[in-house]
Each structure stands twice: as C-alpha cells, then as structure tokens.
Write an enzyme that holds these catalytic residues in place. Sequence first.
Site, PDB file in Angstrom:
ATOM      1  N   PRO A 117      -9.624  -7.070   4.439  1.00  0.00           N
ATOM      2  CA  PRO A 117      -9.072  -7.887   3.349  1.00  0.00           C
ATOM      3  C   PRO A 117      -8.111  -8.952   3.854  1.00  0.00           C
ATOM      4  O   PRO A 117      -7.427  -8.769   4.855  1.00  0.00           O
ATOM      5  CB  PRO A 117      -8.303  -6.875   2.488  1.00  0.00           C
ATOM      6  CG  PRO A 117      -8.594  -5.517   3.053  1.00  0.00           C
ATOM      7  CD  PRO A 117      -9.024  -5.732   4.471  1.00  0.00           C
ATOM      8  N   THR A 157       0.148  -5.633  -2.668  1.00  0.00           N
ATOM      9  CA  THR A 157       0.559  -4.223  -2.775  1.00  0.00           C
ATOM     10  C   THR A 157       2.014  -4.230  -2.310  1.00  0.00           C
ATOM     11  O   THR A 157       2.650  -5.277  -2.363  1.00  0.00           O
ATOM     12  CB  THR A 157      -0.296  -3.350  -1.823  1.00  0.00           C
ATOM     13  OG1 THR A 157      -0.131  -3.864  -0.496  1.00  0.00           O
ATOM     14  CG2 THR A 157      -1.773  -3.386  -2.188  1.00  0.00           C
ATOM     15  N   LYS A 217      -5.061  -4.782  14.137  1.00  0.00           N
ATOM     16  CA  LYS A 217      -6.237  -4.857  13.271  1.00  0.00           C
ATOM     17  C   LYS A 217      -7.474  -5.294  14.065  1.00  0.00           C
ATOM     18  O   LYS A 217      -8.600  -4.957  13.693  1.00  0.00           O
ATOM     19  CB  LYS A 217      -5.961  -5.777  12.076  1.00  0.00           C
ATOM     20  CG  LYS A 217      -4.923  -5.173  11.111  1.00  0.00           C
ATOM     21  CD  LYS A 217      -5.396  -3.834  10.529  1.00  0.00           C
ATOM     22  CE  LYS A 217      -4.457  -3.268   9.491  1.00  0.00           C
ATOM     23  NZ  LYS A 217      -4.959  -2.054   8.834  1.00  0.00           N
ATOM     24  N   SER A 276      -8.428  -5.749   8.556  1.00  0.00           N
ATOM     25  CA  SER A 276      -7.770  -6.908   7.940  1.00  0.00           C
ATOM     26  C   SER A 276      -8.399  -8.178   8.500  1.00  0.00           C
ATOM     27  O   SER A 276      -8.905  -8.164   9.641  1.00  0.00           O
ATOM     28  CB  SER A 276      -6.285  -6.905   8.302  1.00  0.00           C
ATOM     29  OG  SER A 276      -5.682  -8.143   7.967  1.00  0.00           O
ATOM     30  N   TYR A 331       0.691  -7.245  14.747  1.00  0.00           N
ATOM     31  CA  TYR A 331      -0.077  -6.739  13.602  1.00  0.00           C
ATOM     32  C   TYR A 331      -1.553  -7.128  13.759  1.00  0.00           C
ATOM     33  O   TYR A 331      -2.449  -6.301  13.601  1.00  0.00           O
ATOM     34  CB  TYR A 331       0.493  -7.298  12.283  1.00  0.00           C
ATOM     35  CG  TYR A 331      -0.349  -6.917  11.091  1.00  0.00           C
ATOM     36  CD1 TYR A 331      -0.458  -5.579  10.715  1.00  0.00           C
ATOM     37  CD2 TYR A 331      -1.069  -7.870  10.370  1.00  0.00           C
ATOM     38  CE1 TYR A 331      -1.264  -5.207   9.631  1.00  0.00           C
ATOM     39  CE2 TYR A 331      -1.864  -7.506   9.286  1.00  0.00           C
ATOM     40  CZ  TYR A 331      -1.958  -6.177   8.930  1.00  0.00           C
ATOM     41  OH  TYR A 331      -2.748  -5.804   7.880  1.00  0.00           O
ATOM     42  N   ASP A 343       2.434  12.539   8.545  1.00  0.00           N
ATOM     43  CA  ASP A 343       2.698  11.222   9.095  1.00  0.00           C
ATOM     44  C   ASP A 343       1.624  11.026  10.154  1.00  0.00           C
ATOM     45  O   ASP A 343       1.640  11.720  11.179  1.00  0.00           O
ATOM     46  CB  ASP A 343       4.100  11.194   9.713  1.00  0.00           C
ATOM     47  CG  ASP A 343       4.465   9.818  10.233  1.00  0.00           C
ATOM     48  OD1 ASP A 343       3.539   9.027  10.528  1.00  0.00           O
ATOM     49  OD2 ASP A 343       5.669   9.523  10.356  1.00  0.00           O
ATOM     50  N   VAL A 344       0.689  10.113   9.908  1.00  0.00           N
ATOM     51  CA  VAL A 344      -0.466  10.000  10.828  1.00  0.00           C
ATOM     52  C   VAL A 344      -0.059   9.600  12.244  1.00  0.00           C
ATOM     53  O   VAL A 344      -0.856   9.723  13.174  1.00  0.00           O
ATOM     54  CB  VAL A 344      -1.567   9.029  10.308  1.00  0.00           C
ATOM     55  CG1 VAL A 344      -2.184   9.535   9.023  1.00  0.00           C
ATOM     56  CG2 VAL A 344      -1.041   7.616  10.161  1.00  0.00           C
TER      57      VAL A 344
END
Length: 258
Positions: free
Chosen positions: A188, A193, A162, A145, A158, A64-65
């Site tokens: 992106p 996904t 990014k 992102s 979020y 788990d990073v």
Amino acid sequence: MGNFTGKTILVSGASSGIGKACVKNFAAQGAKLILCARSLEKMQEIAEKLKDEFGTESKVLQVDVRNRTEVEAAINSLPDEWTKIDILVNNAGGALGLEKLHEGDPSDWDAMIDTNIKGLLYLTRLIVPMMLKQGLKGHVVNIGSIAGIAAYPNGAVYCATKAAVRCLSDGLRMDLVDKPIRVTNIQPGMTETNFSKVRFHGDEQRAAAVYSGITPLTASDIADIVTYVTSAPAHVQICEVTVTPTNQATGGVIYKKQ
Ligand code: 8X3
C-alpha cells in the site's frame, strides 16, 4: 456461510489499523481467528465484539513479534485445534522517524528492522511448516509497502525494511513453488491509520498534515484487498498488489489540493 468458514487465520498487529480491519473482514465471512499483538486489552475488546457481532471464535496471543522467544512460546502454546492455520497475515510493522539516514535514531532502526523483517520471519518460520505438515492449501500474506519498491528521502531504513519484505515474499514464493501454499505481498501507499502518528512519535499535528489535501487509503481498503487475494481459487496466486490513493503515484510523487 462465508468465504472463510472452517478456516483459521492468524493476523499479527491485529489490535489496530490494517490488522484490525482484516480481522473484522475475515470474521464477517466466518473465519476462526488468532489475534496476535502486544496489547492484550485491545485484542480482548476486539475478540468480544467479533463474538457478539458474528459469533466468531477467536484466540488472543499477546506477543511482541520482535521477541523470538515470545513468538515461539506463543505459537507452541496453541492447543491442537488452533494449529490448523490456513492463512497467515504478517501485518505487524510500521515506520519510526522520517529523517536523513545519517541523522536517524538507531533505536528507531532497531525497532523497524526487528518488527518489519525479523517479526515476519519468526512467524513465517513457525507457521509455514505447520501448514505443510497438515497438507493445507495455505496462504501467507505480507503487508509490504510501496516504500519497498523505491526509496524516498528521509525514509531509507523504513524503505529498506519493506524492500526486505518484498524479497522475502519473492523468495518464500520460490521456496514453496512445489507446494500448495500461496504467497502475496501487498504494497500500500498512503493509508490513514495510526501509521504517521507512530512514525512521528505521537505528534498528531504532524501526522494529520501527511493526509491533508489528499484522500488517503483506509485500513478497510487494504483489508478488502487481503480478503480478495485470499478468497481467490486455490490455483490462483496473486503475487503482488500495489495500491495507492488516486493522487499518489509513488512514495514521493503525491498531488495535494492546496
Ligand atoms: C506506507 C506507505 O507511502 O507512506 O508504507 O511510505 S508510504
């Protein structure tokens, strides 16, 4: 012989989405892979498939990073023949929640900050020195992102994580300017996904609605870009790639057919 024959590549978040697609592309072109993710079972399944399909040698790291001790232990446990990591793809990350900042859930913030920023830092801090020590022409690819270019409503945290990925990529590129290591930030837009399913805590209907009326990018579209930037000649550093579906201009400007 593929483009990546003789190369070892570590991909975080390798068990699904963009990470899984990257792993497949690299394997098809001859790389040795270190898969890094939380789900051992999914990674083992992928590793077996790659072995059958391409004869790929891979190593699976259940990590788990967000957990620095776990990341350190996993990387330090790599046998010598797996420590020559040529390419690091910092892909693990995601969004949790889509709501006004002042109404958001602080545990969603913690998860996003810990994964998208700190997880990327932990891996980079361990692997770049390994590249340098071995004199490798290394490459760090961060999956940022378009959310990191400009904020959009209900996505402040979020977007901030990014934006951090963008600044960390730029800063690392500066810190490595006298070394043969390239740094690329891929940004992106809408990519179908399990991103939205995770963002909406499993609400599949809400997730599906995000991609209705538009042809979104796919994980393999992004993986193809990762393959492209990493197979450019060693003197070519593609610093940043921003990619959106044709009907998306920015995080907030999207055209959807009714
Ligand atoms: C995902 C892209 O546009 O959904 O990072 O924020 S977007």
